[in-house]
Design an enzyme around this catalytic site. Structure first.
Site, PDB file in Angstrom:
ATOM      1  N   GLU A  95       0.824  -1.223   0.000  1.00 24.52           N
ATOM      2  CA  GLU A  95       0.000   0.000   0.000  1.00 24.52           C
ATOM      3  C   GLU A  95       0.853   1.265   0.000  1.00 24.52           C
ATOM      4  O   GLU A  95       2.061   1.219   0.272  1.00 24.52           O
ATOM      5  CB  GLU A  95      -0.931   0.007   1.208  1.00 24.52           C
ATOM      6  CG  GLU A  95      -0.195  -0.024   2.541  1.00 24.52           C
ATOM      7  CD  GLU A  95      -1.020   0.527   3.690  1.00 24.52           C
ATOM      8  OE1 GLU A  95      -1.544   1.649   3.581  1.00 24.52           O
ATOM      9  OE2 GLU A  95      -1.111  -0.165   4.724  1.00 24.52           O
TER      10      GLU A  95
ATOM     11  N   LYS B  31      -3.276  -2.442  15.524  1.00 26.74           N
ATOM     12  CA  LYS B  31      -2.579  -1.672  16.560  1.00 26.74           C
ATOM     13  C   LYS B  31      -3.445  -1.471  17.788  1.00 26.74           C
ATOM     14  O   LYS B  31      -4.654  -1.336  17.668  1.00 26.74           O
ATOM     15  CB  LYS B  31      -2.301  -0.280  16.008  1.00 26.74           C
ATOM     16  CG  LYS B  31      -0.904  -0.072  15.660  1.00 26.74           C
ATOM     17  CD  LYS B  31      -0.565   1.392  15.622  1.00 26.74           C
ATOM     18  CE  LYS B  31       0.796   1.485  14.998  1.00 26.74           C
ATOM     19  NZ  LYS B  31       0.708   1.501  13.553  1.00 26.74           N
TER      20      LYS B  31
END
Ligand code: PSU
Ligand code: MN
Length: 302
Positions: free
Chosen positions: A21, A155
């Site tokens: 990405e 995360k």
């Protein structure tokens, strides 16, 4: 869409290709470490027998397999729009530059015929998502687009429990690589369990193939824990994350600006240590991603 020659050939010959990405380059890390990291990740993918395809949008045109010069421009240029599924048609029609998030990268990879995608961390259900509805488009994309994503887990800026619940609802298998605990990006474990602990790239490739054989649309999420020597102390990093979230709320930062703000703030609060961790884990994911893609193309040829 512009697919570079090397990637096009590899796809035609059913060789392993791994998508990467560009939001991680433009919004996830500071220059020049972002560019160094993006190029190093491509090298690890090559060294492990697959072809990398970094994806981004230049003047409205999706690029599948950016050149090193294009990666450099992505890393340097200010104000590139963060582009998720929602933003893609606007960026394309108005001929803007777009840094593709996990969701938009999956869409473009899938259109190009790429089935594997390596990144650092995915978006997820944010803390208090039950009130704010702030659930990353990445999760819905994993529920419907046929690209499997290799990451180091969501995360801990997110609500991991809500994220796992949402993935279950969307039918996304979450596989731990040599772990039964959900890795949380900076740390190797969290309180949550993954759906399956896989012991080899081949085993993961077989799960993905079974998903395709049964025509179960959507991706598989593979979570590879950060290597022990680079993992951060959970108490320390979680305290910094909590501070970053307090500051984000005070500054009324919302929506698509949340994740980039938190990533940059955490780098600042850890004196740059989280950035080093981030880079190490992506390189680690790149190795596994290339190995899975390779096993998968062998299985397809059997
Ligand atoms: N998590 C990270 N690093 C990142 C991102 C997420 O650890 O760079 C980026 C990815 O591009 C991901 C996006 O798709 O942030 C999610 O943004 P949001 O939370 O706004 O959906
Ligand atoms: Mn969001």
């Amino acid at each position: 869409m512009k697919i570079n020659e090397e990637v096009k050939m590899a796809l035609e010959e059913s060789k392993p290709v791994v998508a990467l990405e560009s939001t991680i380059i433009s919004h996830g890390m500071p220059y020049p470490r972002n560019v160094e990291c993006a190029l190093a990740v491509e090298k690890v993918i090559r060294d492990n027998g697959a072809i990398p395809a970094t994806i981004g949008i230049i003047d409205g045109e999706p690029i599948i397999g950016m050149t090193p010069d294009e990666i450099e421009e992505f890393g340097k240029k200010k104000g590139i729009a963060k582009c998720s599924r929602r933003d893609l048609p606007i960026i394309a029609a108005t001929k803007q530059w777009g840094a593709t998030t996990v969701s938009a990268t999956m869409i473009l990879a899938s259109l190009a015929g790429i089935e594997f995608f390596v990144t650092g961390g995915i978006g997820g259900a944010h803390r208090k998502a039950n009130e704010t509805f702030d659930v990353s488009a990445d999760l819905d994309e994993l529920g419907k687009t046929n690209v499997s994503v290799i990451c180091a887990g969501p995360k801990a800026i997110l609500d991991l429990h809500l994220t796992m619940e949402y993935l279950e609802t969307k039918g996304v298998p979450v596989i731990g690589y040599k772990t039964s605990k959900l890795p949380a990006f900076f740390t190797r474990t969290s309180e949550l369990n993954v759906d399956y602990n896989a012991s080899s790239p081949l085993e993961i490739a077989k799960i993905i193939k079974a998903k395709r054989d049964y025509k179960l649309d959507g991706g598989v999420l593979i979570c590879d824990p950060i290597p022990e020597e680079f993992s951060m102390d959970p108490t320390h990093i979680n305290a910094e994350i909590d501070k970053a979230i307090v500051e984000m709320d005070e500054k009324h930062i919302t929506g698509k600006d949340e994740t980039p703000f938190l990533l940059a703030k955490i780098v600042e609060l850890t004196g740059g240590k989280s950035l080093e961790t981030n880079i190490h884990l992506i390189l680690n994911n790149a190795k596994l991603g290339a190995q899975i893609a390779k096993e998968y193309s062998k299985l397809r040829k059997e």
